[in-house]
Design a protein around this motif. Structure first.
Motif, PDB file in Angstrom:
ATOM      1  N   VAL A   2      -8.284 -22.966 -29.821  1.00  0.00           N
ATOM      2  CA  VAL A   2      -7.236 -21.950 -29.821  1.00  0.00           C
ATOM      3  C   VAL A   2      -5.912 -22.583 -29.419  1.00  0.00           C
ATOM      4  N   GLN A   3      -4.876 -22.263 -30.155  1.00  0.00           N
ATOM      5  CA  GLN A   3      -3.537 -22.763 -29.841  1.00  0.00           C
ATOM      6  C   GLN A   3      -2.527 -21.637 -29.956  1.00  0.00           C
ATOM      7  N   LEU A   4      -1.521 -21.680 -29.094  1.00  0.00           N
ATOM      8  CA  LEU A   4      -0.366 -20.794 -29.176  1.00  0.00           C
ATOM      9  C   LEU A   4       0.841 -21.673 -29.470  1.00  0.00           C
ATOM     10  N   VAL A   5       1.541 -21.359 -30.538  1.00  0.00           N
ATOM     11  CA  VAL A   5       2.683 -22.172 -30.931  1.00  0.00           C
ATOM     12  C   VAL A   5       3.920 -21.293 -30.993  1.00  0.00           C
ATOM     13  N   GLU A   6       4.908 -21.643 -30.144  1.00  0.00           N
ATOM     14  CA  GLU A   6       6.168 -20.899 -30.103  1.00  0.00           C
ATOM     15  C   GLU A   6       7.192 -21.534 -31.031  1.00  0.00           C
ATOM     16  N   SER A  30     -10.666 -11.446 -30.489  1.00  0.00           N
ATOM     17  CA  SER A  30      -9.536 -10.514 -30.446  1.00  0.00           C
ATOM     18  C   SER A  30      -8.529 -10.993 -29.401  1.00  0.00           C
ATOM     19  N   ILE A  31      -7.343 -10.370 -29.440  1.00  0.00           N
ATOM     20  CA  ILE A  31      -6.281 -10.682 -28.486  1.00  0.00           C
ATOM     21  C   ILE A  31      -5.960  -9.434 -27.688  1.00  0.00           C
ATOM     22  N   ASN A  32      -5.964  -9.548 -26.379  1.00  0.00           N
ATOM     23  CA  ASN A  32      -5.586  -8.406 -25.549  1.00  0.00           C
ATOM     24  C   ASN A  32      -4.078  -8.450 -25.293  1.00  0.00           C
ATOM     25  N   ASP A  33      -3.670  -8.496 -24.028  1.00  0.00           N
ATOM     26  CA  ASP A  33      -2.240  -8.531 -23.725  1.00  0.00           C
ATOM     27  C   ASP A  33      -1.599  -9.827 -24.223  1.00  0.00           C
ATOM     28  N   MET A  34      -0.357  -9.704 -24.675  1.00  0.00           N
ATOM     29  CA  MET A  34       0.469 -10.858 -25.028  1.00  0.00           C
ATOM     30  C   MET A  34       1.766 -10.737 -24.246  1.00  0.00           C
ATOM     31  N   ALA A  35       2.324 -11.872 -23.863  1.00  0.00           N
ATOM     32  CA  ALA A  35       3.492 -11.822 -22.990  1.00  0.00           C
ATOM     33  C   ALA A  35       4.385 -13.039 -23.195  1.00  0.00           C
ATOM     34  N   TRP A  36       5.613 -12.893 -22.743  1.00  0.00           N
ATOM     35  CA  TRP A  36       6.568 -14.000 -22.659  1.00  0.00           C
ATOM     36  C   TRP A  36       6.934 -14.200 -21.191  1.00  0.00           C
ATOM     37  N   TYR A  37       6.884 -15.449 -20.778  1.00  0.00           N
ATOM     38  CA  TYR A  37       7.352 -15.855 -19.468  1.00  0.00           C
ATOM     39  C   TYR A  37       8.498 -16.842 -19.677  1.00  0.00           C
ATOM     40  N   ARG A  38       9.241 -17.086 -18.618  1.00  0.00           N
ATOM     41  CA  ARG A  38      10.272 -18.122 -18.680  1.00  0.00           C
ATOM     42  C   ARG A  38      10.367 -18.845 -17.350  1.00  0.00           C
ATOM     43  N   LEU A 100      -9.948 -13.099 -26.308  1.00  0.00           N
ATOM     44  CA  LEU A 100     -11.415 -13.074 -26.304  1.00  0.00           C
ATOM     45  C   LEU A 100     -11.910 -14.023 -27.391  1.00  0.00           C
ATOM     46  N   ILE A 101     -12.630 -15.042 -26.966  1.00  0.00           N
ATOM     47  CA  ILE A 101     -13.206 -15.982 -27.929  1.00  0.00           C
ATOM     48  C   ILE A 101     -14.470 -15.385 -28.532  1.00  0.00           C
ATOM     49  N   THR A 102     -15.217 -14.681 -27.713  1.00  0.00           N
ATOM     50  CA  THR A 102     -16.341 -13.867 -28.166  1.00  0.00           C
ATOM     51  C   THR A 102     -16.169 -12.501 -27.535  1.00  0.00           C
ATOM     52  N   ALA A 103     -17.045 -11.586 -27.814  1.00  0.00           N
ATOM     53  CA  ALA A 103     -16.938 -10.246 -27.241  1.00  0.00           C
ATOM     54  C   ALA A 103     -17.141 -10.268 -25.726  1.00  0.00           C
ATOM     55  N   TRP A 104     -17.681 -11.371 -25.203  1.00  0.00           N
ATOM     56  CA  TRP A 104     -18.021 -11.419 -23.784  1.00  0.00           C
ATOM     57  C   TRP A 104     -17.268 -12.494 -23.008  1.00  0.00           C
TER      58      TRP A 104
END
Length: 120
Positions: A2-6, A30-38, A100-104
């Motif tokens: 998994v990667q997040l690319v801004e 699935s993805i739950n909360d998403m956020a931006w920090y600085r 979530l990588i899997t449901a659990w």
């Protein structure tokens, strides 16, 4: 993996705007909360804005009315529209998501950051 690319950071004059994007790639459930920090030089990392899977949002007082967070669940992407930028908004902006990588099994993931510089 998994990667997040801004993307979307850069140099902008005071009063200007930038749109930051962050896309999640890899095999996920699935993805739950998403956020931006600085994080500004010499300061601690702080929450800028958060959006839940249902679309509820929360903002730091310092950006309310100027920044807007949104997400496109079909594209696994979160956006941060930044308007009326001030020099004090200068920082490295990091994307964060609880995935979530899997449901659990889930965990927090971070992007590597994108630099926003507000200067004339």
């Amino acid at each position: 993996q998994v990667q997040l690319v801004e993307s979307g950071g850069g140099l902008v004059q005071p009063g200007g705007s930038l749109r930051l994007s962050c896309t999640v790639s890899g095999s996920i459930f699935s993805i739950n909360d998403m956020a931006w920090y600085r994080q500004a030089p010499g300061k601690e990392r702080e929450l800028v804005a958060l959006i839940s899977s249902g679309g509820g949002t929360n903002y730091a007082d310092s950006v309310k009315g100027r920044f807007s967070i949104s997400r496109d669940n079909a594209k696994n992407t979160v956006y941060l529209q930044t308007n009326s930028l001030k020099p004090e908004d200068t920082a490295v902006y990091y994307c964060n998501a609880y995935i979530l990588i899997t449901a659990w099994h889930g965990m927090d993931y971070w992007g590597k950051g994108t630099l926003v510089t507000v200067s004339s």
